[in-house]
Design an enzyme around this catalytic site. Structure first.
Site, PDB file in Angstrom:
ATOM      1  N   ARG A   5     -16.742  36.658 -45.195  1.00  0.00           N
ATOM      2  CA  ARG A   5     -17.877  35.786 -45.573  1.00  0.00           C
ATOM      3  C   ARG A   5     -17.923  35.576 -47.081  1.00  0.00           C
ATOM      4  O   ARG A   5     -18.108  34.468 -47.570  1.00  0.00           O
ATOM      5  CB  ARG A   5     -19.216  36.417 -45.128  1.00  0.00           C
ATOM      6  CG  ARG A   5     -19.485  36.251 -43.670  1.00  0.00           C
ATOM      7  CD  ARG A   5     -20.600  37.143 -43.232  1.00  0.00           C
ATOM      8  NE  ARG A   5     -20.186  38.553 -43.310  1.00  0.00           N
ATOM      9  CZ  ARG A   5     -20.739  39.537 -42.640  1.00  0.00           C
ATOM     10  NH1 ARG A   5     -21.783  39.296 -41.881  1.00  0.00           N
ATOM     11  NH2 ARG A   5     -20.304  40.761 -42.728  1.00  0.00           N
ATOM     12  N   GLY A  48     -11.161  41.408 -37.097  1.00  0.00           N
ATOM     13  CA  GLY A  48     -12.340  42.113 -37.629  1.00  0.00           C
ATOM     14  C   GLY A  48     -11.997  42.620 -39.009  1.00  0.00           C
ATOM     15  O   GLY A  48     -11.301  41.943 -39.770  1.00  0.00           O
ATOM     16  N   GLY A  90     -13.083  36.346 -35.978  1.00  0.00           N
ATOM     17  CA  GLY A  90     -12.696  35.468 -34.866  1.00  0.00           C
ATOM     18  C   GLY A  90     -13.895  34.863 -34.151  1.00  0.00           C
ATOM     19  O   GLY A  90     -13.871  33.703 -33.725  1.00  0.00           O
ATOM     20  N   GLU A  91     -14.979  35.636 -34.049  1.00  0.00           N
ATOM     21  CA  GLU A  91     -16.159  35.141 -33.344  1.00  0.00           C
ATOM     22  C   GLU A  91     -17.019  34.231 -34.222  1.00  0.00           C
ATOM     23  O   GLU A  91     -17.718  33.355 -33.722  1.00  0.00           O
ATOM     24  CB  GLU A  91     -17.031  36.323 -32.868  1.00  0.00           C
ATOM     25  CG  GLU A  91     -16.396  37.124 -31.762  1.00  0.00           C
ATOM     26  CD  GLU A  91     -17.057  38.480 -31.545  1.00  0.00           C
ATOM     27  OE1 GLU A  91     -18.264  38.613 -31.822  1.00  0.00           O
ATOM     28  OE2 GLU A  91     -16.355  39.408 -31.095  1.00  0.00           O
ATOM     29  N   ASN A  92     -16.965  34.484 -35.542  1.00  0.00           N
ATOM     30  CA  ASN A  92     -17.965  33.850 -36.418  1.00  0.00           C
ATOM     31  C   ASN A  92     -17.441  32.846 -37.423  1.00  0.00           C
ATOM     32  O   ASN A  92     -18.252  32.235 -38.130  1.00  0.00           O
ATOM     33  CB  ASN A  92     -18.717  34.938 -37.200  1.00  0.00           C
ATOM     34  CG  ASN A  92     -19.483  35.860 -36.275  1.00  0.00           C
ATOM     35  OD1 ASN A  92     -20.330  35.400 -35.525  1.00  0.00           O
ATOM     36  ND2 ASN A  92     -19.165  37.134 -36.308  1.00  0.00           N
ATOM     37  N   ARG A 124     -13.415  56.826 -26.705  1.00  0.00           N
ATOM     38  CA  ARG A 124     -12.382  56.018 -27.346  1.00  0.00           C
ATOM     39  C   ARG A 124     -11.431  56.956 -28.090  1.00  0.00           C
ATOM     40  O   ARG A 124     -11.872  57.782 -28.895  1.00  0.00           O
ATOM     41  CB  ARG A 124     -13.023  55.062 -28.347  1.00  0.00           C
ATOM     42  CG  ARG A 124     -11.971  54.204 -28.982  1.00  0.00           C
ATOM     43  CD  ARG A 124     -12.372  53.792 -30.337  1.00  0.00           C
ATOM     44  NE  ARG A 124     -11.312  52.971 -30.912  1.00  0.00           N
ATOM     45  CZ  ARG A 124     -11.241  52.679 -32.179  1.00  0.00           C
ATOM     46  NH1 ARG A 124     -12.150  53.129 -33.007  1.00  0.00           N
ATOM     47  NH2 ARG A 124     -10.270  51.939 -32.639  1.00  0.00           N
ATOM     48  N   GLU A 139     -15.496  46.235 -26.271  1.00  0.00           N
ATOM     49  CA  GLU A 139     -14.614  47.375 -26.011  1.00  0.00           C
ATOM     50  C   GLU A 139     -15.343  48.479 -25.244  1.00  0.00           C
ATOM     51  O   GLU A 139     -14.750  49.156 -24.411  1.00  0.00           O
ATOM     52  CB  GLU A 139     -14.072  47.916 -27.345  1.00  0.00           C
ATOM     53  CG  GLU A 139     -13.076  46.948 -27.980  1.00  0.00           C
ATOM     54  CD  GLU A 139     -12.899  47.129 -29.474  1.00  0.00           C
ATOM     55  OE1 GLU A 139     -13.803  46.724 -30.232  1.00  0.00           O
ATOM     56  OE2 GLU A 139     -11.857  47.670 -29.890  1.00  0.00           O
ATOM     57  N   LYS A 191     -20.424  56.009 -32.753  1.00  0.00           N
ATOM     58  CA  LYS A 191     -21.004  54.839 -32.080  1.00  0.00           C
ATOM     59  C   LYS A 191     -21.132  55.189 -30.610  1.00  0.00           C
ATOM     60  O   LYS A 191     -20.254  55.867 -30.061  1.00  0.00           O
ATOM     61  CB  LYS A 191     -20.070  53.631 -32.206  1.00  0.00           C
ATOM     62  CG  LYS A 191     -20.061  52.982 -33.553  1.00  0.00           C
ATOM     63  CD  LYS A 191     -19.331  51.637 -33.456  1.00  0.00           C
ATOM     64  CE  LYS A 191     -18.688  51.322 -34.784  1.00  0.00           C
ATOM     65  NZ  LYS A 191     -17.562  50.437 -34.724  1.00  0.00           N
ATOM     66  N   HIS A 218      -6.041  48.213 -31.023  1.00  0.00           N
ATOM     67  CA  HIS A 218      -7.049  47.267 -30.503  1.00  0.00           C
ATOM     68  C   HIS A 218      -6.776  46.906 -29.036  1.00  0.00           C
ATOM     69  O   HIS A 218      -7.212  45.869 -28.563  1.00  0.00           O
ATOM     70  CB  HIS A 218      -7.054  45.947 -31.291  1.00  0.00           C
ATOM     71  CG  HIS A 218      -7.547  46.043 -32.700  1.00  0.00           C
ATOM     72  ND1 HIS A 218      -7.012  45.291 -33.716  1.00  0.00           N
ATOM     73  CD2 HIS A 218      -8.536  46.771 -33.263  1.00  0.00           C
ATOM     74  CE1 HIS A 218      -7.638  45.549 -34.853  1.00  0.00           C
ATOM     75  NE2 HIS A 218      -8.568  46.460 -34.601  1.00  0.00           N
TER      76      HIS A 218
HETATM   77  P1  ADP Z   1     -14.670  46.058 -37.260  1.00  0.00           P
HETATM   78  O1  ADP Z   1     -13.193  45.814 -37.252  1.00  0.00           O
HETATM   79  O2  ADP Z   1     -15.105  47.047 -38.282  1.00  0.00           O
HETATM   80  O3  ADP Z   1     -15.257  46.262 -35.886  1.00  0.00           O
HETATM   81  P2  ADP Z   1     -15.995  43.489 -37.174  1.00  0.00           P
HETATM   82  O4  ADP Z   1     -15.372  43.023 -35.901  1.00  0.00           O
HETATM   83  O5  ADP Z   1     -17.460  43.760 -37.170  1.00  0.00           O
HETATM   84  O6  ADP Z   1     -15.239  44.702 -37.823  1.00  0.00           O
HETATM   85  O7  ADP Z   1     -15.670  42.376 -38.280  1.00  0.00           O
HETATM   86  C1  ADP Z   1     -16.096  42.554 -39.577  1.00  0.00           C
HETATM   87  C2  ADP Z   1     -15.657  41.392 -40.395  1.00  0.00           C
HETATM   88  O8  ADP Z   1     -16.091  40.176 -39.785  1.00  0.00           O
HETATM   89  C3  ADP Z   1     -16.348  41.405 -41.746  1.00  0.00           C
HETATM   90  O9  ADP Z   1     -15.572  42.084 -42.665  1.00  0.00           O
HETATM   91  C4  ADP Z   1     -16.421  39.956 -42.092  1.00  0.00           C
HETATM   92  O10 ADP Z   1     -15.288  39.662 -42.900  1.00  0.00           O
HETATM   93  C5  ADP Z   1     -16.259  39.205 -40.794  1.00  0.00           C
HETATM   94  N1  ADP Z   1     -17.394  38.317 -40.513  1.00  0.00           N
HETATM   95  C6  ADP Z   1     -18.590  38.594 -39.954  1.00  0.00           C
HETATM   96  N2  ADP Z   1     -19.354  37.477 -39.878  1.00  0.00           N
HETATM   97  C7  ADP Z   1     -18.622  36.470 -40.404  1.00  0.00           C
HETATM   98  C8  ADP Z   1     -18.841  35.079 -40.628  1.00  0.00           C
HETATM   99  N3  ADP Z   1     -19.984  34.493 -40.289  1.00  0.00           N
HETATM  100  N4  ADP Z   1     -17.850  34.360 -41.199  1.00  0.00           N
HETATM  101  C9  ADP Z   1     -16.694  34.932 -41.566  1.00  0.00           C
HETATM  102  N5  ADP Z   1     -16.427  36.219 -41.365  1.00  0.00           N
HETATM  103  C10 ADP Z   1     -17.367  36.993 -40.804  1.00  0.00           C
END
Ligand code: ADP
Length: 408
Positions: free
Chosen positions: A292, A217, A340-342, A98, A392, A14, A187
């Site tokens: 999700r 995540g 956490g964001e979504n 990183r 990050e 990345k 993290h």
């Molecule tokens: P990483 O730790 O690989 O960076 P991310 O921060 O991208 O991962 O988080 C990935 C996870 O976020 C996915 O596995 C999914 O479970 C969750 N996710 C993404 N969008 C949503 C959503 N709208 N509602 C619930 N969970 C979500």
């Protein structure tokens, strides 16, 4: 200065190109010029995704068999006349890497000189799955960009401020002395970003507030940040400890490992896979490691999916309460990363019942907050709860500039 941020994993690279300087850091005016990812390195069809500030996004599949080819591709994309954002690779002023594990040696980011490089190599034994790829990425990038500073930013370093009573396990002390067995936490770059961001949003210096940061995540961890310093965090010697995650079990009775190995006749690598890849949301629900999908199935009445969601949120709630206890209360809570964001549901369920601690979620604000920065607690909530998309890469770019200017 243009800083190339590189995050080399086992099968992915990345990257971001970020325009930054000490002045830009002070004013929060850095600019991301480009970002991208090369995935499935070493597999039949590698996927390349690239977006820049000025041009159409680029998507392609190609055969990229090794990291050297991938990192060369990164430079080629950045300098591409059609898709790129710079004319020559010499415009890149520094590279920020990183690095997952910095052990006890690195409590801050460091310019990679021969001594730092040697110490990074020594940390491989603590993170044999991650550090070799990070270091390989550095070695290749150093060959491609030999005349610029390269800086290592460690996932563990933010947590080096933990006191011994938070990082020493209840094991024979000699294991710490002999094998460096202790809590390290991960993290850190994300937990640190949230700390900076809360300081910026509230206008209160970070050495004056207590904050609980929840990075949820695929991997999940939570940290207690007291007066700007991490004093405890849920991941431990490895990222397996703590919260229930996508495929990792989080906290369990360690005796289960011995019992299951004996009963199922498992080898070390098999139990390792069971705990890291077949557990967590995936293992409990039998549906998916993706929150999700778990929520969708739970909504349709799948009991195991509901149980997985309930366990995830219950664990999180317990940690929030524990960390508030560890700090003598908290002023703020911040949620970040994919879940956490979504996910309003997860945030709601994990704060439910914590009103006695002054945590009051505003349902409407919470439901409206998906993938953006916002306050989700009520105006009269004594503890303010924020959603803050993590960044990050920005922290890595900032640390790179700070190291080069000698202000770390
Ligand atoms: P990483 O730790 O690989 O960076 P991310 O921060 O991208 O991962 O988080 C990935 C996870 O976020 C996915 O596995 C999914 O479970 C969750 N996710 C993404 N969008 C949503 C959503 N709208 N509602 C619930 N969970 C979500």
């Amino acid at each position: 200065m243009k800083v190339l941020v590189l995050n080399c994993g086992s099968s992915s690279v990345k990257f971001q190109l970020i325009e930054t300087s000490l002045e830009a850091i002070k004013n929060d005016t850095e600019e991301r010029l480009a970002k991208g990812i090369i995935e499935r390195i070493g597999m039949p069809a590698s996927i390349i995704k690239f977006e820049s500030r000025d041009n159409q996004p680029y998507r392609a599949t190609a055969e990229i068999l090794e990291h050297r080819v991938a990192i060369n591709k990164v430079v080629q994309l950045l300098t591409d006349p059609d898709y790129g954002v710079i004319k020559h690779k010499e415009e890149i002023g520094a590279v920020g890497h990183r690095v997952v594990h910095g052990g006890e040696r690195f409590s801050t980011s460091k310019i990679i000189d021969p001594d730092v490089y040697k110490e990074m190599i020594e940390c491989i034994e603590l993170a044999p799955l991650h550090n070799p790829h990070n270091i390989k990425g550095y070695e290749i990038a150093r060959e491609i960009l030999p005349n610029v500073p390269h800086v290592a930013v460690f996932d563990t370093s933010f947590h080096q401020s933990m006191p011994a009573y938070a990082y020493i396990y209840g094991l024979p002390y000699v294991l710490y002395e002999r094998h460096a067995i202790r809590r390290y936490g991960f993290h850190g770059t994300s937990h640190r970003y949230l700390t900076f961001r809360v300081e910026r949003i509230t206008g209160i210096p970070r050495n004056q507030f207590k904050l609980i940061t929840c990075h949820l995540g695929n991997g999940c961890s939570i940290a207690a940040v007291k007066f700007g310093k991490s004093i405890d965090t849920s991941m431990g010697f490895t990222p397996l400890e703590g919260l229930v995650m996508g495929t990792r079990c989080g906290d369990i009775d360690p005796a289960i490992v011995l019992h299951v190995m004996a009963k199922e006749e498992l080898e070390l690598h098999e139990i390792n896979t069971l705990l890291n890849k077949h557990s967590g949301l995936y293992g409990i629900s039998g549906v998916s490691n993706d929150m999700r999908e778990v929520i969708k199935s739970a909504d349709k009445g799948n009991e195991r999916a509901q149980l997985a969601l309930d366990i995830f949120c219950y664990r999180l709630k317990k940690y929030i309460a524990a960390y508030a206890g560890a700090m003598g209360g908290t002023d703020y809570i911040a949620f970040t990363a994919g879940i956490g964001e979504n996910s309003p549901v997860v945030r709601q369920k994990s704060c439910e019942g914590l009103e006695f601690m002054g945590i009051k979620i505003d349902q409407e604000r919470n439901n409206q907050t998906v993938g953006k920065e916002a306050l989700i607690s009520t105006d009269d909530s004594p503890v303010k709860v924020f959603v803050i998309p993590t960044n990050e890469e920005l922290v890595i770019a900032r640390d790179t500039v700070r190291c080069i200017n000698g202000v770390i």
